[in-house]
Design a protein around this motif. Structure first.
Motif, PDB file in Angstrom:
ATOM      1  N   GLN A 159       7.005 -44.812  -7.838  1.00  9.94           N
ATOM      2  CA  GLN A 159       6.020 -44.782  -6.747  1.00  9.94           C
ATOM      3  C   GLN A 159       4.896 -43.796  -7.035  1.00  9.94           C
ATOM      4  O   GLN A 159       3.733 -44.081  -6.790  1.00  9.94           O
ATOM      5  N   VAL A 160       5.257 -42.622  -7.563  1.00  7.74           N
ATOM      6  CA  VAL A 160       4.244 -41.604  -7.889  1.00  7.74           C
ATOM      7  C   VAL A 160       3.275 -42.143  -8.945  1.00  7.74           C
ATOM      8  O   VAL A 160       2.054 -42.020  -8.811  1.00  7.74           O
ATOM      9  N   VAL A 161       3.808 -42.744  -9.983  1.00 11.80           N
ATOM     10  CA  VAL A 161       2.961 -43.291 -11.053  1.00 11.80           C
ATOM     11  C   VAL A 161       2.108 -44.434 -10.522  1.00 11.80           C
ATOM     12  O   VAL A 161       0.899 -44.495 -10.755  1.00 11.80           O
ATOM     13  N   TYR A 162       2.719 -45.341  -9.774  1.00  8.76           N
ATOM     14  CA  TYR A 162       1.994 -46.485  -9.219  1.00  8.76           C
ATOM     15  C   TYR A 162       0.872 -46.026  -8.276  1.00  8.76           C
ATOM     16  O   TYR A 162      -0.266 -46.481  -8.380  1.00  8.76           O
ATOM     17  N   LEU A 163       1.202 -45.117  -7.379  1.00 11.08           N
ATOM     18  CA  LEU A 163       0.194 -44.657  -6.422  1.00 11.08           C
ATOM     19  C   LEU A 163      -0.900 -43.844  -7.108  1.00 11.08           C
ATOM     20  O   LEU A 163      -2.075 -43.923  -6.714  1.00 11.08           O
ATOM     21  N   SER A 164      -0.566 -43.076  -8.121  1.00 13.77           N
ATOM     22  CA  SER A 164      -1.579 -42.321  -8.870  1.00 13.77           C
ATOM     23  C   SER A 164      -2.530 -43.262  -9.599  1.00 13.77           C
ATOM     24  O   SER A 164      -3.751 -43.086  -9.555  1.00 13.77           O
ATOM     25  N   ALA A 165      -1.974 -44.268 -10.256  1.00  8.70           N
ATOM     26  CA  ALA A 165      -2.819 -45.257 -10.937  1.00  8.70           C
ATOM     27  C   ALA A 165      -3.672 -46.016  -9.927  1.00  8.70           C
ATOM     28  O   ALA A 165      -4.853 -46.271 -10.167  1.00  8.70           O
ATOM     29  N   SER A 166      -3.091 -46.334  -8.794  1.00 12.20           N
ATOM     30  CA  SER A 166      -3.842 -47.030  -7.741  1.00 12.20           C
ATOM     31  C   SER A 166      -4.973 -46.162  -7.199  1.00 12.20           C
ATOM     32  O   SER A 166      -6.055 -46.663  -6.904  1.00 12.20           O
ATOM     33  N   ALA A 167      -4.727 -44.868  -7.060  1.00  9.48           N
ATOM     34  CA  ALA A 167      -5.767 -43.962  -6.562  1.00  9.48           C
ATOM     35  C   ALA A 167      -6.931 -43.875  -7.540  1.00  9.48           C
ATOM     36  O   ALA A 167      -8.103 -43.917  -7.127  1.00  9.48           O
ATOM     37  N   LEU A 168      -6.638 -43.763  -8.826  1.00  9.64           N
ATOM     38  CA  LEU A 168      -7.713 -43.717  -9.825  1.00  9.64           C
ATOM     39  C   LEU A 168      -8.496 -45.026  -9.846  1.00  9.64           C
ATOM     40  O   LEU A 168      -9.729 -45.026  -9.885  1.00  9.64           O
TER      41      LEU A 168
END
Length: 183
Positions: free
Chosen positions: A114-123
């Motif tokens: 979730q952290v990786v997915y949400l970080s990539a989504s934020a960028l």
């Protein structure tokens, strides 16, 4: 879909638009991350991400047309297609991030995913905001440019029959500096 030309509202400034973008897009993105996680228990992750990306892009584009960028109505087909292009790029970013995570961590837990997915989504979301604001929901530039092209040039020694073209302040910015411009 109907066009929003007759019901356009004043476009919000960059900071107001970004706050609305975060609220609408971030809310849809957050809900999407949980939907992808749930759907990926029945489908391969990439397919689940694709399905949720399509649905969330349609929803987010409508929200951005109506609320974020002040278009005053439903998104047009052109806006949906352009928005889909930026969403495709965001999909690629999230897929690459998850593939890299799988390569680096043998068995990542749900929280790390979730952290990786949400970080990539934020960028990807930051880049998407720029595209949506400067291209998809930009107003004034294309209308003013069309008006300028449609105005015949003045010939020396003649009186101009058409009034001078007024170019709105929103037609001036271009490039990354336009993000900071309050429209």
């Amino acid at each position: 879909m109907e066009t929003a030309h007759g019901r356009q509202q004043a476009a919000p400034g960059a900071f107001a638009a970004f706050a609305r973008f975060v609220l609408c897009g971030g809310g849809v993105g957050l809900a999407s991350s949980f939907a992808v996680a749930a759907l990926s228990s029945w489908l391969p992750w990439a397919l689940a991400n694709a399905v949720i990306t399509v649905a969330s892009t349609l929803l987010a584009t409508e929200l951005h047309a109506r609320f974020t960028f002040g278009a005053g109505g439903r998104a047009t087909w052109r806006q949906h297609v352009q928005s889909a292009g930026s969403a495709t790029a965001a999909y690629a970013v999230t897929c690459v991030a998850m593939v890299v995570l799988q390569l680096l961590v043998a068995a990542p837990g749900a929280v790390l995913e979730q952290v990786v997915y949400l970080s990539a989504s934020a960028l990807a979301g930051l880049a998407r905001f720029a595209v949506l604001r400067l291209v998809v929901f930009a107003r004034g530039r294309s209308q003013a440019a069309a008006t300028v092209r449609a105005t015949p040039p003045a010939v020396a020694g003649t009186v101009r029959a058409t009034p001078p073209v007024a170019v709105s302040h929103a037609a001036v910015p271009a490039g990354p500096a336009a993000l900071c411009h309050a429209a």
